[in-house]
Design a protein around this motif. Structure first.
Motif, PDB file in Angstrom:
ATOM      1  N   THR A  93    -109.815 -14.145 -58.260  1.00 27.09           N
ATOM      2  CA  THR A  93    -109.153 -13.224 -58.531  1.00 27.09           C
ATOM      3  C   THR A  93    -108.953 -13.156 -56.850  1.00 27.09           C
ATOM      4  N   GLY A  94    -107.027 -12.630 -56.241  1.00 25.31           N
ATOM      5  CA  GLY A  94    -106.907 -12.328 -54.848  1.00 25.31           C
ATOM      6  C   GLY A  94    -105.564 -12.211 -54.841  1.00 25.31           C
ATOM      7  N   PRO A  95    -104.482 -11.785 -54.047  1.00 26.07           N
ATOM      8  CA  PRO A  95    -103.425 -11.697 -53.840  1.00 26.07           C
ATOM      9  C   PRO A  95    -102.719 -12.759 -54.044  1.00 26.07           C
ATOM     10  N   ASP A  96    -102.910 -13.931 -53.063  1.00 27.60           N
ATOM     11  CA  ASP A  96    -102.309 -14.989 -53.384  1.00 27.60           C
ATOM     12  C   ASP A  96    -103.608 -15.915 -53.118  1.00 27.60           C
ATOM     13  N   PHE A  97    -103.346 -17.763 -53.395  1.00 29.10           N
ATOM     14  CA  PHE A  97    -104.706 -18.300 -53.658  1.00 29.10           C
ATOM     15  C   PHE A  97    -105.228 -18.729 -52.556  1.00 29.10           C
ATOM     16  N   ASP A  98    -104.828 -18.053 -51.671  1.00 31.11           N
ATOM     17  CA  ASP A  98    -105.711 -18.345 -49.968  1.00 31.11           C
ATOM     18  C   ASP A  98    -106.957 -17.679 -49.912  1.00 31.11           C
ATOM     19  N   ARG A  99    -106.521 -16.596 -50.662  1.00 27.65           N
ATOM     20  CA  ARG A  99    -107.568 -15.294 -50.189  1.00 27.65           C
ATOM     21  C   ARG A  99    -107.523 -14.722 -51.480  1.00 27.65           C
ATOM     22  N   LEU A 100    -108.943 -15.372 -52.071  1.00 26.56           N
ATOM     23  CA  LEU A 100    -109.719 -14.822 -53.336  1.00 26.56           C
ATOM     24  C   LEU A 100    -111.014 -14.345 -53.222  1.00 26.56           C
ATOM     25  N   THR A 101    -111.783 -13.281 -54.306  1.00 26.60           N
ATOM     26  CA  THR A 101    -112.936 -12.792 -54.215  1.00 26.60           C
ATOM     27  C   THR A 101    -113.322 -13.813 -55.793  1.00 26.60           C
ATOM     28  N   MET A 102    -114.477 -13.966 -55.601  1.00 22.47           N
ATOM     29  CA  MET A 102    -115.026 -14.526 -56.981  1.00 22.47           C
ATOM     30  C   MET A 102    -116.435 -13.684 -57.790  1.00 22.47           C
ATOM     31  N   THR A 103    -116.604 -14.077 -58.863  1.00 17.55           N
ATOM     32  CA  THR A 103    -117.768 -13.666 -59.728  1.00 17.55           C
ATOM     33  C   THR A 103    -117.889 -13.686 -60.828  1.00 17.55           C
ATOM     34  N   PRO A 137     -99.612 -12.023 -58.599  1.00 17.64           N
ATOM     35  CA  PRO A 137    -101.089 -12.132 -57.963  1.00 17.64           C
ATOM     36  C   PRO A 137    -102.211 -12.969 -59.030  1.00 17.64           C
ATOM     37  N   PHE A 138    -102.729 -13.557 -57.998  1.00 16.93           N
ATOM     38  CA  PHE A 138    -103.502 -15.131 -58.902  1.00 16.93           C
ATOM     39  C   PHE A 138    -104.860 -14.125 -58.999  1.00 16.93           C
ATOM     40  N   THR A 149    -111.859 -17.510 -48.028  1.00 20.50           N
ATOM     41  CA  THR A 149    -110.341 -17.840 -47.284  1.00 20.50           C
ATOM     42  C   THR A 149    -109.874 -19.421 -46.858  1.00 20.50           C
ATOM     43  N   ALA A 150    -108.511 -18.964 -47.514  1.00 17.87           N
ATOM     44  CA  ALA A 150    -107.922 -20.938 -46.964  1.00 17.87           C
ATOM     45  C   ALA A 150    -107.661 -20.648 -45.644  1.00 17.87           C
ATOM     46  N   THR A 151    -108.425 -22.411 -45.169  1.00 20.11           N
ATOM     47  CA  THR A 151    -108.306 -22.459 -43.581  1.00 20.11           C
ATOM     48  C   THR A 151    -107.372 -23.620 -43.761  1.00 20.11           C
ATOM     49  N   GLY A 152    -106.796 -24.489 -44.627  1.00 12.76           N
ATOM     50  CA  GLY A 152    -105.960 -25.442 -44.583  1.00 12.76           C
ATOM     51  C   GLY A 152    -105.059 -25.427 -45.585  1.00 12.76           C
ATOM     52  N   PRO A 153    -104.306 -26.554 -45.982  1.00 12.96           N
ATOM     53  CA  PRO A 153    -103.245 -26.763 -46.680  1.00 12.96           C
ATOM     54  C   PRO A 153    -104.009 -27.623 -47.868  1.00 12.96           C
ATOM     55  N   LEU A 154    -102.928 -26.847 -48.755  1.00 10.94           N
ATOM     56  CA  LEU A 154    -102.920 -27.448 -50.086  1.00 10.94           C
ATOM     57  C   LEU A 154    -103.102 -29.255 -50.112  1.00 10.94           C
ATOM     58  N   ILE A 155    -103.441 -30.080 -50.739  1.00  9.41           N
ATOM     59  CA  ILE A 155    -103.925 -31.483 -51.032  1.00  9.41           C
ATOM     60  C   ILE A 155    -103.089 -31.815 -52.496  1.00  9.41           C
ATOM     61  N   PHE A 160     -94.276 -23.329 -56.433  1.00  9.05           N
ATOM     62  CA  PHE A 160     -95.793 -22.033 -56.976  1.00  9.05           C
ATOM     63  C   PHE A 160     -95.185 -21.118 -55.941  1.00  9.05           C
ATOM     64  N   PRO A 161     -95.559 -20.172 -56.316  1.00 12.12           N
ATOM     65  CA  PRO A 161     -97.148 -19.575 -56.856  1.00 12.12           C
ATOM     66  C   PRO A 161     -97.311 -20.376 -59.174  1.00 12.12           C
ATOM     67  N   THR A 162     -95.628 -20.288 -59.281  1.00 16.30           N
ATOM     68  CA  THR A 162     -96.242 -20.826 -60.827  1.00 16.30           C
ATOM     69  C   THR A 162     -97.623 -21.669 -61.345  1.00 16.30           C
ATOM     70  N   ASP A 163     -97.290 -22.538 -60.319  1.00 16.43           N
ATOM     71  CA  ASP A 163     -98.556 -23.787 -60.806  1.00 16.43           C
ATOM     72  C   ASP A 163     -99.923 -23.804 -59.997  1.00 16.43           C
ATOM     73  N   HIS A 164    -100.387 -22.305 -60.243  1.00 12.34           N
ATOM     74  CA  HIS A 164    -101.804 -21.830 -60.194  1.00 12.34           C
ATOM     75  C   HIS A 164    -101.620 -21.507 -61.218  1.00 12.34           C
ATOM     76  N   GLY A 165    -101.199 -21.319 -61.577  1.00 13.29           N
ATOM     77  CA  GLY A 165    -100.978 -20.616 -63.020  1.00 13.29           C
ATOM     78  C   GLY A 165    -101.303 -21.890 -64.642  1.00 13.29           C
TER      79      GLY A 165
END
Length: 344
Positions: free
Chosen positions: A138-148, A127-128, A161-167, A41-46
Protein backbone atom coordinates in the motif's frame (compact mmCIF):
# COMPACT_ATOMS: atom_id res chain seq x y z
CA UNK A 1 4.61 -14.21 -17.48
CA UNK A 2 5.27 -16.60 -14.69
CA UNK A 3 3.58 -19.02 -12.31
CA UNK A 4 0.85 -16.41 -11.95
CA UNK A 5 -0.77 -17.67 -15.18
CA UNK A 6 -0.75 -21.30 -14.07
CA UNK A 7 -1.86 -20.54 -10.53
CA UNK A 8 -4.75 -18.32 -11.46
CA UNK A 9 -6.19 -20.53 -14.17
CA UNK A 10 -5.78 -23.80 -12.28
CA UNK A 11 -6.18 -22.78 -8.65
CA UNK A 12 -9.98 -23.30 -8.44
CA UNK A 13 -9.54 -26.71 -10.08
CA UNK A 14 -6.13 -27.69 -8.68
CA UNK A 15 -7.32 -31.06 -7.38
CA UNK A 16 -8.27 -32.28 -10.84
CA UNK A 17 -5.91 -30.29 -13.05
CA UNK A 18 -3.40 -32.30 -15.04
CA UNK A 19 -0.22 -30.37 -15.84
CA UNK A 20 -1.18 -27.23 -17.69
CA UNK A 21 -4.60 -28.43 -18.84
CA UNK A 22 -6.92 -25.49 -19.48
CA UNK A 23 -4.31 -22.79 -20.08
CA UNK A 24 -5.20 -22.58 -23.75
CA UNK A 25 -8.97 -22.89 -23.37
CA UNK A 26 -11.48 -20.47 -24.84
CA UNK A 27 -12.08 -17.17 -23.10
CA UNK A 28 -15.76 -17.97 -22.32
CA UNK A 29 -17.04 -14.40 -22.48
CA UNK A 30 -14.07 -12.74 -20.79
CA UNK A 31 -12.32 -9.76 -22.37
CA UNK A 32 -9.07 -10.40 -24.27
CA UNK A 33 -6.07 -8.09 -24.73
CA UNK A 34 -6.03 -6.06 -27.92
CA UNK A 35 -3.22 -4.31 -29.78
CA UNK A 36 -2.36 -1.48 -29.57
CA UNK A 37 -2.43 -1.51 -25.79
CA UNK A 38 -3.92 1.60 -24.19
CA UNK A 39 -3.30 2.16 -20.48
CA UNK A 40 -5.02 4.52 -18.06
CA UNK A 41 -3.13 5.29 -14.85
CA UNK A 42 -3.62 5.13 -11.96
CA UNK A 43 -6.78 3.13 -12.85
CA UNK A 44 -4.82 0.27 -14.42
CA UNK A 45 -2.89 -0.31 -11.20
CA UNK A 46 -6.23 -1.64 -9.93
CA UNK A 47 -8.18 -4.79 -10.89
CA UNK A 48 -9.77 -5.66 -14.26
CA UNK A 49 -12.74 -7.85 -13.40
CA UNK A 50 -13.70 -8.47 -17.05
CA UNK A 51 -10.43 -10.43 -17.54
CA UNK A 52 -10.04 -13.92 -16.14
CA UNK A 53 -6.59 -13.64 -14.50
CA UNK A 54 -4.43 -10.93 -12.99
CA UNK A 55 -1.57 -10.41 -10.54
CA UNK A 56 0.51 -7.93 -8.57
CA UNK A 57 3.85 -9.71 -8.27
CA UNK A 58 6.88 -8.37 -6.39
CA UNK A 59 10.30 -9.94 -5.89
CA UNK A 60 13.31 -8.39 -4.16
CA UNK A 61 17.03 -9.04 -3.90
CA UNK A 62 18.19 -8.03 -0.42
CA UNK A 63 21.39 -7.81 1.61
CA UNK A 64 22.06 -7.57 5.32
CA UNK A 65 24.73 -5.20 6.65
CA UNK A 66 27.29 -8.03 6.58
CA UNK A 67 26.56 -8.76 2.90
CA UNK A 68 24.46 -11.89 3.44
CA UNK A 69 21.95 -12.19 0.54
CA UNK A 70 18.22 -12.79 0.91
CA UNK A 71 15.28 -12.99 -1.47
CA UNK A 72 11.70 -11.87 -0.86
CA UNK A 73 8.41 -12.45 -2.69
CA UNK A 74 4.96 -10.84 -2.22
CA UNK A 75 2.23 -11.81 -4.69
CA UNK A 76 -1.49 -11.22 -4.96
CA UNK A 77 -3.42 -13.17 -7.62
CA UNK A 78 -6.99 -12.59 -8.80
CA UNK A 79 -9.00 -15.09 -10.82
CA UNK A 80 -12.62 -14.86 -11.97
CA UNK A 81 -14.94 -17.82 -12.28
CA UNK A 82 -17.27 -15.82 -14.55
CA UNK A 83 -17.01 -12.55 -16.54
CA UNK A 84 -19.22 -10.53 -14.20
CA UNK A 85 -18.90 -8.44 -11.04
CA UNK A 86 -21.36 -9.83 -8.48
CA UNK A 87 -21.52 -8.64 -4.88
CA UNK A 88 -20.84 -10.17 -1.49
CA UNK A 89 -20.65 -13.94 -1.52
CA UNK A 90 -22.03 -13.99 -5.09
CA UNK A 91 -18.87 -12.35 -6.42
CA UNK A 92 -17.04 -14.68 -8.88
CA UNK A 93 -13.67 -13.17 -7.91
CA UNK A 94 -11.19 -15.39 -6.04
CA UNK A 95 -7.93 -14.16 -4.51
CA UNK A 96 -4.71 -15.89 -3.53
CA UNK A 97 -1.57 -14.53 -1.87
CA UNK A 98 1.95 -15.96 -1.77
CA UNK A 99 4.76 -14.71 0.44
CA UNK A 100 8.27 -16.11 0.73
CA UNK A 101 11.72 -15.37 2.09
CA UNK A 102 14.78 -17.17 0.74
CA UNK A 103 18.06 -17.44 2.63
CA UNK A 104 21.26 -19.27 1.74
CA UNK A 105 20.00 -22.44 3.42
CA UNK A 106 16.24 -22.02 3.99
CA UNK A 107 13.14 -21.15 1.96
CA UNK A 108 10.12 -19.95 3.95
CA UNK A 109 6.79 -19.86 2.12
CA UNK A 110 3.14 -19.37 2.99
CA UNK A 111 -0.17 -18.93 1.16
CA UNK A 112 -3.50 -17.17 1.75
CA UNK A 113 -6.82 -17.80 -0.04
CA UNK A 114 -9.81 -15.45 -0.03
CA UNK A 115 -13.18 -14.76 -1.64
CA UNK A 116 -13.91 -11.51 -3.43
CA UNK A 117 -16.80 -9.25 -2.49
CA UNK A 118 -16.60 -9.67 1.29
CA UNK A 119 -13.52 -7.56 2.11
CA UNK A 120 -11.01 -10.37 2.65
CA UNK A 121 -8.84 -9.30 -0.27
CA UNK A 122 -8.76 -6.74 -3.05
CA UNK A 123 -6.99 -3.86 -4.76
CA UNK A 124 -7.79 -0.15 -5.06
CA UNK A 125 -5.93 2.04 -7.53
CA UNK A 126 -5.94 5.54 -6.03
CA UNK A 127 -4.58 5.59 -3.41
CA UNK A 128 -2.97 2.25 -4.19
CA UNK A 129 -3.75 -0.60 -1.82
CA UNK A 130 -3.49 -4.35 -2.38
CA UNK A 131 -4.29 -6.71 0.48
CA UNK A 132 -5.27 -10.21 1.49
CA UNK A 133 -6.18 -10.62 5.15
CA UNK A 134 -3.49 -8.67 7.04
CA UNK A 135 -0.90 -8.71 4.23
CA UNK A 136 -0.60 -5.32 2.57
CA UNK A 137 1.12 -3.59 -0.34
CA UNK A 138 0.00 0.00 0.00
CA UNK A 139 1.02 3.60 -0.55
CA UNK A 140 -0.14 7.04 -1.57
CA UNK A 141 0.74 6.02 -5.14
CA UNK A 142 2.53 3.27 -7.06
CA UNK A 143 5.95 4.89 -6.53
CA UNK A 144 5.96 4.83 -2.72
CA UNK A 145 4.84 1.64 -1.05
CA UNK A 146 4.94 -0.20 2.24
CA UNK A 147 4.72 -3.98 2.23
CA UNK A 148 3.95 -6.50 4.97
CA UNK A 149 3.36 -10.24 5.14
CA UNK A 150 3.78 -13.02 7.66
CA UNK A 151 3.75 -16.79 7.89
CA UNK A 152 4.22 -19.43 10.59
CA UNK A 153 8.01 -18.93 10.70
CA UNK A 154 8.74 -15.53 9.10
CA UNK A 155 7.49 -12.01 8.57
CA UNK A 156 8.65 -8.83 6.86
CA UNK A 157 7.94 -5.11 6.91
CA UNK A 158 9.37 -3.14 3.97
CA UNK A 159 9.41 0.33 2.41
CA UNK A 160 9.82 0.79 -1.35
CA UNK A 161 10.59 3.83 -3.50
CA UNK A 162 10.59 3.82 -7.32
CA UNK A 163 13.69 5.33 -8.94
CA UNK A 164 12.70 4.89 -12.59
CA UNK A 165 9.68 4.84 -14.91
CA UNK A 166 7.17 2.07 -15.57
CA UNK A 167 8.34 -0.40 -18.22
CA UNK A 168 6.00 -1.80 -20.91
CA UNK A 169 6.86 -5.21 -22.35
CA UNK A 170 6.25 -6.47 -25.87
CA UNK A 171 4.53 -3.94 -28.13
CA UNK A 172 4.07 -1.08 -25.63
CA UNK A 173 2.56 -3.43 -23.06
CA UNK A 174 0.89 -5.94 -25.40
CA UNK A 175 2.95 -9.06 -24.66
CA UNK A 176 2.57 -11.96 -27.11
CA UNK A 177 3.07 -15.42 -25.58
CA UNK A 178 2.80 -17.83 -28.53
CA UNK A 179 3.07 -18.19 -32.28
CA UNK A 180 -0.73 -18.52 -32.30
CA UNK A 181 -1.02 -15.01 -30.87
CA UNK A 182 -2.11 -15.47 -27.26
CA UNK A 183 -1.20 -12.34 -25.31
CA UNK A 184 -1.45 -10.38 -22.09
CA UNK A 185 -1.16 -6.78 -20.97
CA UNK A 186 2.19 -6.62 -19.16
CA UNK A 187 4.07 -3.79 -17.50
CA UNK A 188 6.58 -3.59 -14.65
CA UNK A 189 8.14 -1.28 -12.13
CA UNK A 190 11.65 -2.84 -12.05
CA UNK A 191 13.42 -0.01 -10.22
CA UNK A 192 12.37 0.06 -6.59
CA UNK A 193 14.84 0.56 -3.80
CA UNK A 194 13.71 -1.40 -0.76
CA UNK A 195 14.61 -1.42 2.91
CA UNK A 196 13.12 -2.94 6.03
CA UNK A 197 13.22 -5.84 8.44
CA UNK A 198 12.97 -9.59 7.98
CA UNK A 199 11.76 -11.51 11.02
CA UNK A 200 13.20 -15.02 10.91
CA UNK A 201 13.46 -17.86 13.47
CA UNK A 202 16.95 -16.67 14.46
CA UNK A 203 15.81 -13.05 14.93
CA UNK A 204 15.31 -9.81 13.05
CA UNK A 205 17.53 -8.85 10.10
CA UNK A 206 17.67 -5.32 8.69
CA UNK A 207 18.06 -5.41 4.90
CA UNK A 208 18.32 -3.15 1.87
CA UNK A 209 18.20 -3.90 -1.83
CA UNK A 210 16.24 -3.63 -5.05
CA UNK A 211 12.77 -4.86 -6.00
CA UNK A 212 10.84 -5.58 -9.20
CA UNK A 213 7.03 -5.49 -9.46
CA UNK A 214 5.15 -7.08 -12.37
CA UNK A 215 1.58 -6.28 -13.41
CA UNK A 216 -0.16 -8.54 -15.88
CA UNK A 217 -3.69 -9.50 -16.89
CA UNK A 218 -5.27 -11.64 -19.58
CA UNK A 219 -7.93 -14.27 -20.17
CA UNK A 220 -6.26 -16.81 -22.50
CA UNK A 221 -2.51 -16.25 -22.13
CA UNK A 222 -1.06 -19.50 -23.46
CA UNK A 223 -1.37 -21.88 -26.36
CA UNK A 224 -2.54 -25.43 -25.66
CA UNK A 225 0.85 -26.79 -26.78
CA UNK A 226 2.82 -24.95 -24.07
CA UNK A 227 3.83 -26.98 -21.03
CA UNK A 228 5.73 -24.61 -18.75
CA UNK A 229 8.00 -21.58 -18.62
CA UNK A 230 11.25 -20.17 -17.28
CA UNK A 231 11.17 -16.43 -16.46
CA UNK A 232 14.17 -14.24 -15.63
CA UNK A 233 14.35 -10.71 -14.22
CA UNK A 234 17.96 -9.52 -14.16
CA UNK A 235 19.28 -6.28 -12.65
CA UNK A 236 22.69 -5.91 -14.30
CA UNK A 237 25.62 -3.52 -14.04
CA UNK A 238 24.61 -1.73 -17.28
CA UNK A 239 20.83 -2.20 -17.47
CA UNK A 240 18.00 -4.61 -16.74
CA UNK A 241 16.69 -7.60 -18.66
CA UNK A 242 13.37 -9.41 -18.52
CA UNK A 243 13.24 -12.59 -20.55
CA UNK A 244 11.13 -15.73 -20.65
CA UNK A 245 10.91 -18.93 -22.60
CA UNK A 246 7.76 -21.03 -22.92
CA UNK A 247 8.44 -24.73 -23.36
CA UNK A 248 6.33 -26.48 -26.00
CA UNK A 249 5.26 -30.08 -26.54
CA UNK A 250 7.43 -30.49 -29.65
CA UNK A 251 10.59 -29.62 -27.71
CA UNK A 252 10.90 -26.06 -29.03
CA UNK A 253 10.51 -22.86 -27.02
CA UNK A 254 8.82 -19.51 -27.57
CA UNK A 255 10.79 -16.57 -26.17
CA UNK A 256 10.39 -12.87 -25.50
CA UNK A 257 12.59 -10.28 -23.81
CA UNK A 258 12.85 -6.61 -22.87
CA UNK A 259 16.14 -4.73 -22.46
CA UNK A 260 15.94 -1.70 -20.14
CA UNK A 261 18.64 0.98 -20.12
CA UNK A 262 19.63 2.73 -16.87
CA UNK A 263 17.46 5.73 -17.81
CA UNK A 264 14.42 3.55 -18.53
CA UNK A 265 14.51 3.27 -22.33
CA UNK A 266 13.35 -0.11 -23.62
CA UNK A 267 13.94 -2.44 -26.54
CA UNK A 268 11.55 -5.36 -27.06
CA UNK A 269 12.93 -8.59 -28.53
CA UNK A 270 10.77 -11.12 -30.42
CA UNK A 271 10.82 -14.89 -30.39
CA UNK A 272 14.33 -16.27 -30.90
CA UNK A 273 16.40 -13.26 -29.84
CA UNK A 274 16.70 -14.29 -26.18
CA UNK A 275 18.17 -17.64 -25.15
CA UNK A 276 18.23 -19.50 -21.85
CA UNK A 277 19.88 -22.91 -21.63
CA UNK A 278 20.13 -25.07 -18.48
CA UNK A 279 23.67 -25.79 -17.27
CA UNK A 280 23.00 -27.91 -14.17
CA UNK A 281 20.09 -29.24 -12.14
CA UNK A 282 19.13 -29.98 -8.55
CA UNK A 283 16.66 -32.41 -7.00
CA UNK A 284 13.93 -30.26 -5.47
CA UNK A 285 10.93 -31.89 -3.78
CA UNK A 286 11.56 -35.02 -5.87
CA UNK A 287 11.76 -33.07 -9.13
CA UNK A 288 14.77 -32.36 -11.36
CA UNK A 289 14.95 -28.56 -11.61
CA UNK A 290 17.50 -26.54 -13.61
CA UNK A 291 18.93 -24.04 -11.12
CA UNK A 292 21.97 -22.84 -13.10
CA UNK A 293 21.55 -21.36 -16.59
CA UNK A 294 23.37 -19.70 -19.45
CA UNK A 295 21.38 -16.66 -20.58
CA UNK A 296 22.25 -14.78 -23.78
CA UNK A 297 20.92 -11.76 -25.61
CA UNK A 298 23.42 -11.34 -28.46
CA UNK A 299 22.10 -7.96 -29.59
CA UNK A 300 23.20 -6.51 -26.21
CA UNK A 301 26.33 -8.67 -25.85
CA UNK A 302 24.77 -10.40 -22.87
CA UNK A 303 26.28 -13.81 -22.14
CA UNK A 304 25.88 -14.63 -18.46
CA UNK A 305 25.54 -17.48 -16.02
CA UNK A 306 22.67 -17.21 -13.55
CA UNK A 307 22.68 -19.40 -10.46
CA UNK A 308 20.23 -19.83 -7.59
CA UNK A 309 21.50 -18.73 -4.19
CA UNK A 310 19.44 -21.63 -2.79
CA UNK A 311 18.51 -24.54 -5.07
CA UNK A 312 15.60 -25.51 -2.80
CA UNK A 313 13.44 -22.40 -3.37
CA UNK A 314 10.32 -24.49 -3.96
CA UNK A 315 6.91 -22.85 -3.58
CA UNK A 316 4.87 -25.62 -1.97
CA UNK A 317 1.52 -23.93 -2.62
CA UNK A 318 -1.82 -24.90 -4.16
CA UNK A 319 -0.07 -25.27 -7.51
CA UNK A 320 3.67 -25.69 -6.75
CA UNK A 321 6.49 -24.00 -8.66
CA UNK A 322 10.10 -22.87 -8.19
CA UNK A 323 10.95 -19.23 -7.52
CA UNK A 324 14.01 -17.69 -5.93
CA UNK A 325 16.85 -15.16 -6.07
CA UNK A 326 19.80 -15.62 -8.42
CA UNK A 327 23.28 -14.21 -8.96
CA UNK A 328 24.57 -13.15 -12.38
CA UNK A 329 28.17 -13.51 -13.61
CA UNK A 330 29.87 -13.36 -17.01
CA UNK A 331 29.68 -10.53 -19.55
CA UNK A 332 27.54 -8.65 -17.00
CA UNK A 333 27.20 -8.98 -13.25
CA UNK A 334 24.19 -8.47 -11.03
CA UNK A 335 21.30 -10.13 -9.25
CA UNK A 336 17.79 -11.18 -10.18
CA UNK A 337 14.94 -13.62 -9.81
CA UNK A 338 14.09 -16.86 -11.59
CA UNK A 339 10.69 -18.54 -11.81
CA UNK A 340 10.07 -21.99 -13.29
CA UNK A 341 6.84 -23.93 -13.74
CA UNK A 342 5.80 -27.23 -15.29
CA UNK A 343 8.61 -29.42 -13.95
CA UNK A 344 7.16 -32.73 -12.75
Amino acid sequence: MNARVLLLLLWPFAASAQGFAGLGTETDGFATPQSPAIFDFPTDHGPHADYRIEWWYLTANLQAADGTPYGLQWTLFRTALAPEQGAGWSSPQLWMGHAAVTTLDMHYVTERLARGGIGQAGVTADPFEAWIDDWQLTGPDFDRLTMTASGPDFAYDMNLTATGPLIFHGNNGYSVKSAEGQASYYYSQPSYTIEGTLTLPDGDVDVTGTAWLDREWSSQPLSDNQTGWDWFSLSLDSGKLMGFRLRQTDGTVYTSATWITPDGQTTAYPDGAFNADPLSTAIVDGRTIPTRWRVTLPDRDVDVTVAAINDQAWMQTSVPYWEGPITVTGSHTGVGYLEMTGYE
